[in-house]
Design a protein around this motif. Structure first.
Motif, PDB file in Angstrom:
ATOM      1  N   PHE A  27       0.839  -1.198   0.000  1.00  0.00           N
ATOM      2  CA  PHE A  27       0.000   0.000   0.000  1.00  0.00           C
ATOM      3  C   PHE A  27       0.876   1.249   0.000  1.00  0.00           C
ATOM      4  O   PHE A  27       1.887   1.313   0.708  1.00  0.00           O
ATOM      5  CB  PHE A  27      -0.870   0.066   1.261  1.00  0.00           C
ATOM      6  N   SER A  28       0.468   2.259  -0.744  1.00  0.00           N
ATOM      7  CA  SER A  28       1.080   3.575  -0.650  1.00  0.00           C
ATOM      8  C   SER A  28       0.071   4.595  -1.148  1.00  0.00           C
ATOM      9  O   SER A  28      -1.016   4.240  -1.597  1.00  0.00           O
ATOM     10  CB  SER A  28       2.386   3.646  -1.453  1.00  0.00           C
ATOM     11  N   GLY A  29       0.453   5.892  -1.016  1.00  0.00           N
ATOM     12  CA  GLY A  29      -0.461   6.948  -1.411  1.00  0.00           C
ATOM     13  C   GLY A  29      -0.982   7.734  -0.229  1.00  0.00           C
ATOM     14  O   GLY A  29      -1.955   8.481  -0.347  1.00  0.00           O
ATOM     15  N   PHE A  30      -0.330   7.598   0.924  1.00  0.00           N
ATOM     16  CA  PHE A  30      -0.806   8.252   2.139  1.00  0.00           C
ATOM     17  C   PHE A  30       0.387   8.733   2.967  1.00  0.00           C
ATOM     18  O   PHE A  30       1.538   8.338   2.745  1.00  0.00           O
ATOM     19  CB  PHE A  30      -1.664   7.285   2.967  1.00  0.00           C
ATOM     20  N   TYR A  31       0.095   9.576   3.948  1.00  0.00           N
ATOM     21  CA  TYR A  31       1.130  10.153   4.802  1.00  0.00           C
ATOM     22  C   TYR A  31       1.519   9.220   5.946  1.00  0.00           C
ATOM     23  O   TYR A  31       0.776   8.304   6.308  1.00  0.00           O
ATOM     24  CB  TYR A  31       0.657  11.487   5.377  1.00  0.00           C
ATOM     25  N   THR A  32       2.677   9.473   6.529  1.00  0.00           N
ATOM     26  CA  THR A  32       3.118   8.698   7.686  1.00  0.00           C
ATOM     27  C   THR A  32       2.121   8.806   8.837  1.00  0.00           C
ATOM     28  O   THR A  32       1.970   7.874   9.624  1.00  0.00           O
ATOM     29  CB  THR A  32       4.506   9.160   8.154  1.00  0.00           C
ATOM     30  N   SER A  33       1.430   9.924   8.930  1.00  0.00           N
ATOM     31  CA  SER A  33       0.432  10.102   9.989  1.00  0.00           C
ATOM     32  C   SER A  33      -0.771   9.181   9.806  1.00  0.00           C
ATOM     33  O   SER A  33      -1.563   8.985  10.737  1.00  0.00           O
ATOM     34  CB  SER A  33      -0.038  11.556  10.041  1.00  0.00           C
TER      35      SER A  33
END
Length: 283
Positions: free
Chosen positions: A244-250
């Motif tokens: 998964f990717s496409g989002f912030y570390t938060s």
């Protein structure tokens, strides 16, 4: 289909502790929620692109980021005809190299001597490798053995991940995107890279019914990932992997909690300029 280009000029406050890159990330996160599709960094700030039918200037002007004391933002709006898009991209597009093994370049760039040389026609679709999340997903895919595996690239954008999976020996690859432009661009890039075994489909998670995959690549925003994750998991079996990717570390905690509730086990995570990637395996 026409697009709107919004050119953001960013001026940092003298006493601020954040930098220009952080502001760009804030802007991109907010604009993604307004259906903006692609972004290009500039010396002055950022250029963002959205289909003309989706553009709402009042919604744009109402974003809270224009009230932030750490920076000021001004923007200009330009309508771009579809037939002029290649020329716009050629002015800004540069090839990228990931881990010394994979190069993503446009047809007008010189070929490089690397293991995986991917040619992407730089049109209006996400996934040229310049954004942190696509770069991270390429790096993750380079680390995964997909030889003889069934691979899904959901939210494929340009098709760059599907093409890399093809070059790495995957037995079958499906690339799906809900956006018409991304769908057409992926078809073109699949032909350009001679990856005829890639099946390209236009649509969303509903297309996954009765499908099975060994490796899934999902580079999409947080809300869609959470909403569609169960559909992805239903296509997996024991030992299958999903990135998964496409989002912030938060957002990691929120994504991880949902993934674990569906029986996924976290293998590793990576971060790049506050953007995150998570790799899981089905128990």
């Amino acid at each position: 289909m026409n697009y709107i280009e919004v050119n953001f000029s960013i001026k940092m406050a003298e006493a601020t502790e954040i930098n220009m890159d952080s502001v760009r990330e804030i802007i991109m996160a907010e604009l993604a929620m307004l259906n903006f599709e692609s972004f290009v960094n500039t010396k002055q700030g950022l250029q963002a692109y959205i289909q003309e039918v989706d553009f709402n200037q009042k919604e744009l002007s109402a974003l809270y980021l224009f009230e932030n004391p750490d920076f000021t933002i001004e923007f200009g709006i330009t309508k771009i005809e579809q037939q002029n898009w290649n020329a716009e991209w050629e002015k800004n597009f540069e090839s990228i190299e990931v881990n010394g093994r994979c190069v993503v370049r446009a047809p007008f760039h010189q070929e490089k001597d690397v293991e995986f040389d991917i040619v992407i026609e730089p049109k209006m679709s996400f996934g040229t490798g310049h954004h942190e999340t696509t770069h991270q997903m390429i790096a993750e895919l380079l680390a995964v053995d997909v030889s003889g595996k069934r691979v899904l690239d959901i939210g494929c954008g340009t098709g760059v991940l599907a093409i890399l999976a093809c070059m790495k020996g995957a037995s079958s690859i499906t690339a799906i995107d809900i956006d018409e432009w991304a769908y057409e661009n992926t078809l073109e890039n699949v032909r350009k890279n001679k990856c005829s075994q890639i099946i390209v489909k236009k649509g969303g998670a509903a297309l996954l019914k009765n499908s099975s995959y060994d490796v899934i690549l999902a580079n999409i925003n947080r809300n869609i990932l959470v909403n569609d994750m169960e559909a992805y998991v239903k296509t997996m079996s024991s030992g299958s992997k999903i990135a998964f990717s496409g989002f912030y570390t938060s957002d990691i905690s929120h994504i991880d909690t949902h993934a674990r509730s569906l029986g996924l086990k976290l293998l590793r995570q990576s971060e790049k300029n506050n953007w995150a990637a998570l790799v899981y395996q089905m128990s």
